[in-house]
Design a protein around this motif. Structure first.
Motif, PDB file in Angstrom:
ATOM      1  N   GLY A   3      44.724  58.355  25.696  1.00 51.66           N
ATOM      2  CA  GLY A   3      44.463  57.254  26.283  1.00 51.66           C
ATOM      3  C   GLY A   3      45.544  56.183  26.523  1.00 51.66           C
ATOM      4  N   ALA A   4      46.923  56.825  26.209  1.00 50.13           N
ATOM      5  CA  ALA A   4      48.035  55.875  26.238  1.00 50.13           C
ATOM      6  C   ALA A   4      48.231  55.204  27.475  1.00 50.13           C
ATOM      7  CB  ALA A   4      49.342  56.754  25.615  1.00 50.13           C
ATOM      8  N   TRP A   5      47.733  55.896  28.414  1.00 50.51           N
ATOM      9  CA  TRP A   5      47.771  55.076  29.785  1.00 50.51           C
ATOM     10  C   TRP A   5      47.368  53.897  29.791  1.00 50.51           C
ATOM     11  CZ3 TRP A   5      43.654  54.660  32.805  1.00 50.51           C
ATOM     12  CH2 TRP A   5      42.515  55.244  32.505  1.00 50.51           C
ATOM     13  N   LEU A   6      46.046  53.770  29.003  1.00 46.94           N
ATOM     14  CA  LEU A   6      45.535  52.453  28.991  1.00 46.94           C
ATOM     15  C   LEU A   6      46.049  51.326  28.367  1.00 46.94           C
ATOM     16  CD1 LEU A   6      42.010  54.154  27.921  1.00 46.94           C
ATOM     17  CD2 LEU A   6      42.283  52.811  30.207  1.00 46.94           C
ATOM     18  N   ASP A   7      47.112  51.631  27.325  1.00 45.76           N
ATOM     19  CA  ASP A   7      47.949  50.613  26.767  1.00 45.76           C
ATOM     20  C   ASP A   7      48.951  49.850  27.569  1.00 45.76           C
ATOM     21  OD1 ASP A   7      46.603  51.028  24.474  1.00 45.76           O
ATOM     22  OD2 ASP A   7      47.968  53.011  23.568  1.00 45.76           O
ATOM     23  N   GLU A   8      49.347  50.660  28.832  1.00 44.78           N
ATOM     24  CA  GLU A   8      49.979  50.105  29.709  1.00 44.78           C
ATOM     25  C   GLU A   8      49.452  49.002  30.440  1.00 44.78           C
ATOM     26  OE1 GLU A   8      52.583  53.029  31.664  1.00 44.78           O
ATOM     27  OE2 GLU A   8      51.976  54.561  30.433  1.00 44.78           O
ATOM     28  N   ILE A   9      48.414  48.890  30.428  1.00 44.78           N
ATOM     29  CA  ILE A   9      47.608  47.767  31.283  1.00 44.78           C
ATOM     30  C   ILE A   9      47.784  46.632  30.674  1.00 44.78           C
ATOM     31  CG2 ILE A   9      45.351  47.226  32.262  1.00 44.78           C
ATOM     32  CD1 ILE A   9      44.752  50.158  32.450  1.00 44.78           C
ATOM     33  N   ALA A  10      47.989  45.491  31.363  1.00 45.40           N
ATOM     34  CA  ALA A  10      48.113  44.052  30.774  1.00 45.40           C
ATOM     35  C   ALA A  10      46.668  43.611  30.920  1.00 45.40           C
ATOM     36  CB  ALA A  10      49.149  43.255  31.736  1.00 45.40           C
ATOM     37  N   TRP A  11      45.923  43.823  30.183  1.00 44.27           N
ATOM     38  CA  TRP A  11      44.294  43.424  29.968  1.00 44.27           C
ATOM     39  C   TRP A  11      44.199  41.947  29.766  1.00 44.27           C
ATOM     40  CZ3 TRP A  11      41.018  47.049  31.130  1.00 44.27           C
ATOM     41  CH2 TRP A  11      41.509  48.462  30.859  1.00 44.27           C
ATOM     42  N   THR A  12      43.199  41.182  30.117  1.00 46.72           N
ATOM     43  CA  THR A  12      43.253  39.652  30.111  1.00 46.72           C
ATOM     44  C   THR A  12      42.949  39.628  28.675  1.00 46.72           C
ATOM     45  OG1 THR A  12      40.774  39.902  30.508  1.00 46.72           O
ATOM     46  CG2 THR A  12      42.144  39.437  32.330  1.00 46.72           C
ATOM     47  N   GLU A  13      42.727  38.130  28.401  1.00 44.54           N
ATOM     48  CA  GLU A  13      42.445  37.966  26.862  1.00 44.54           C
ATOM     49  C   GLU A  13      41.182  38.314  26.551  1.00 44.54           C
ATOM     50  OE1 GLU A  13      42.746  33.641  26.042  1.00 44.54           O
ATOM     51  OE2 GLU A  13      44.899  33.651  26.442  1.00 44.54           O
ATOM     52  N   ASP A  14      40.107  38.437  27.462  1.00 47.38           N
ATOM     53  CA  ASP A  14      38.889  39.005  27.055  1.00 47.38           C
ATOM     54  C   ASP A  14      38.684  40.552  27.306  1.00 47.38           C
ATOM     55  OD1 ASP A  14      39.013  38.471  29.824  1.00 47.38           O
ATOM     56  OD2 ASP A  14      37.131  37.602  30.063  1.00 47.38           O
ATOM     57  N   GLY A  15      39.982  41.105  27.683  1.00 46.85           N
ATOM     58  CA  GLY A  15      39.612  42.589  27.358  1.00 46.85           C
ATOM     59  C   GLY A  15      39.591  43.412  28.801  1.00 46.85           C
ATOM     60  N   LEU A  16      39.823  42.520  30.057  1.00 50.49           N
ATOM     61  CA  LEU A  16      39.256  43.140  31.175  1.00 50.49           C
ATOM     62  C   LEU A  16      40.742  43.245  32.220  1.00 50.49           C
ATOM     63  CD1 LEU A  16      36.180  40.983  31.933  1.00 50.49           C
ATOM     64  CD2 LEU A  16      36.215  43.224  31.011  1.00 50.49           C
ATOM     65  N   VAL A  17      40.660  43.809  33.208  1.00 55.56           N
ATOM     66  CA  VAL A  17      41.363  43.875  34.220  1.00 55.56           C
ATOM     67  C   VAL A  17      40.706  43.984  35.581  1.00 55.56           C
ATOM     68  CG1 VAL A  17      41.314  46.428  34.372  1.00 55.56           C
ATOM     69  CG2 VAL A  17      43.416  45.375  35.150  1.00 55.56           C
ATOM     70  N   PRO A  18      41.151  43.151  36.471  1.00 52.52           N
ATOM     71  CA  PRO A  18      40.693  43.220  37.800  1.00 52.52           C
ATOM     72  C   PRO A  18      40.656  44.489  38.631  1.00 52.52           C
ATOM     73  CG  PRO A  18      42.452  41.703  37.800  1.00 52.52           C
ATOM     74  CD  PRO A  18      42.418  42.275  36.681  1.00 52.52           C
ATOM     75  N   VAL A  19      39.935  44.916  39.294  1.00 52.05           N
ATOM     76  CA  VAL A  19      39.947  46.113  40.209  1.00 52.05           C
ATOM     77  C   VAL A  19      39.451  45.774  41.584  1.00 52.05           C
ATOM     78  CG1 VAL A  19      38.916  48.559  40.262  1.00 52.05           C
ATOM     79  CG2 VAL A  19      39.238  47.311  37.926  1.00 52.05           C
ATOM     80  N   ILE A  20      40.152  46.405  42.645  1.00 50.51           N
ATOM     81  CA  ILE A  20      39.817  46.414  43.697  1.00 50.51           C
ATOM     82  C   ILE A  20      39.423  47.922  44.321  1.00 50.51           C
ATOM     83  CG2 ILE A  20      40.615  45.921  46.213  1.00 50.51           C
ATOM     84  CD1 ILE A  20      43.021  44.188  44.592  1.00 50.51           C
ATOM     85  N   ALA A  21      38.381  47.954  44.830  1.00 53.10           N
ATOM     86  CA  ALA A  21      37.679  49.098  45.413  1.00 53.10           C
ATOM     87  C   ALA A  21      38.017  49.266  47.173  1.00 53.10           C
ATOM     88  CB  ALA A  21      36.510  49.388  45.125  1.00 53.10           C
ATOM     89  N   GLN A  22      38.847  50.031  47.537  1.00 51.40           N
ATOM     90  CA  GLN A  22      39.345  50.433  48.774  1.00 51.40           C
ATOM     91  C   GLN A  22      38.793  51.841  49.433  1.00 51.40           C
ATOM     92  OE1 GLN A  22      43.646  51.156  49.302  1.00 51.40           O
ATOM     93  NE2 GLN A  22      43.512  49.860  51.187  1.00 51.40           N
ATOM     94  N   ASP A  23      37.941  51.706  50.293  1.00 54.18           N
ATOM     95  CA  ASP A  23      37.895  52.968  51.233  1.00 54.18           C
ATOM     96  C   ASP A  23      39.138  53.803  51.542  1.00 54.18           C
ATOM     97  OD1 ASP A  23      37.504  54.765  54.030  1.00 54.18           O
ATOM     98  OD2 ASP A  23      35.718  54.188  53.122  1.00 54.18           O
ATOM     99  N   HIS A  24      38.997  55.130  50.992  1.00 56.44           N
ATOM    100  CA  HIS A  24      40.129  55.952  51.042  1.00 56.44           C
ATOM    101  C   HIS A  24      40.732  56.253  52.558  1.00 56.44           C
ATOM    102  CE1 HIS A  24      38.838  59.876  51.748  1.00 56.44           C
ATOM    103  NE2 HIS A  24      37.503  59.438  51.634  1.00 56.44           N
ATOM    104  N   LEU A  25      39.702  56.232  53.421  1.00 58.11           N
ATOM    105  CA  LEU A  25      39.988  56.668  54.948  1.00 58.11           C
ATOM    106  C   LEU A  25      40.488  55.381  55.644  1.00 58.11           C
ATOM    107  CD1 LEU A  25      37.091  59.233  55.503  1.00 58.11           C
ATOM    108  CD2 LEU A  25      39.574  59.518  55.212  1.00 58.11           C
ATOM    109  N   SER A  26      39.494  54.277  55.749  1.00 59.27           N
ATOM    110  CA  SER A  26      39.858  53.313  56.514  1.00 59.27           C
ATOM    111  C   SER A  26      40.973  52.157  56.052  1.00 59.27           C
ATOM    112  CB  SER A  26      38.496  52.288  56.841  1.00 59.27           C
ATOM    113  OG  SER A  26      37.985  51.897  55.773  1.00 59.27           O
ATOM    114  N   GLY A  27      41.066  52.223  54.495  1.00 56.74           N
ATOM    115  CA  GLY A  27      41.609  51.456  53.941  1.00 56.74           C
ATOM    116  C   GLY A  27      40.864  49.935  53.709  1.00 56.74           C
ATOM    117  N   ARG A  28      39.805  49.773  54.198  1.00 53.17           N
ATOM    118  CA  ARG A  28      39.111  48.524  53.991  1.00 53.17           C
ATOM    119  C   ARG A  28      38.843  48.105  52.637  1.00 53.17           C
ATOM    120  NH1 ARG A  28      33.615  46.184  56.850  1.00 53.17           N
ATOM    121  NH2 ARG A  28      34.029  43.874  56.061  1.00 53.17           N
TER     122      ARG A  28
END
Length: 128
Positions: A3-28
């Motif tokens: 899980g070392a890849w998780l350590d590379e993320i700059a987590w917020t103080e409350d241990g979260l990261v914002p996530v954007i979900a994008q349609d892989h075909l349309s890009g929306r």
């Protein structure tokens, strides 16, 4: 798997990261949510989006109530390592709890937020 890849993320103080979900075909952009370490690890392991619900204070498997799961095809990290982009295949074509394709369905027009996308399915029939 490490899980070392998780350590590379700059987590917020409350241990979260914002996530954007994008349609892989349309890009929306379909939605924005938060993940913690566990939900991101589960997303990677299971291949479907698992978010952290701040309002419920628990893991939230997208589609657990609606059936509108998000199959994750790619997980990307931005240059500052503080935002995740997931490219997804949206099951049922509806990402928003309002019954629309995207949570971003309102545009600012003449100083007012106006709905510009149709409701594809009545939320009363989605959430029983």
């Amino acid at each position: 798997m490490s899980g070392a890849w998780l350590d590379e993320i700059a987590w917020t103080e409350d241990g979260l990261v914002p996530v954007i979900a994008q349609d892989h075909l349309s890009g929306r952009i379909l939605m924005f949510a938060w993940m913690n370490r566990e939900s991101l690890a589960l997303t990677e392991q299971e291949g479907f989006a698992v978010y952290w619900s701040r309002s419920r204070q628990r893991l939230w498997r997208k589609g657990e109530e609606s059936g509108h799961r998000q199959k994750v095809l790619d997980i990307q990290l931005d240059c500052d390592a503080d935002v995740i982009l997931i490219k997804i295949e949206q099951e049922g074509g509806i990402a928003c709890h309002t019954g629309r394709e995207s949570c971003f369905y309102r545009s600012l027009k003449d100083g007012e937020w106006q709905a510009v996308d149709p409701i594809l399915k009545d939320p009363k029939t989605i959430y029983k």
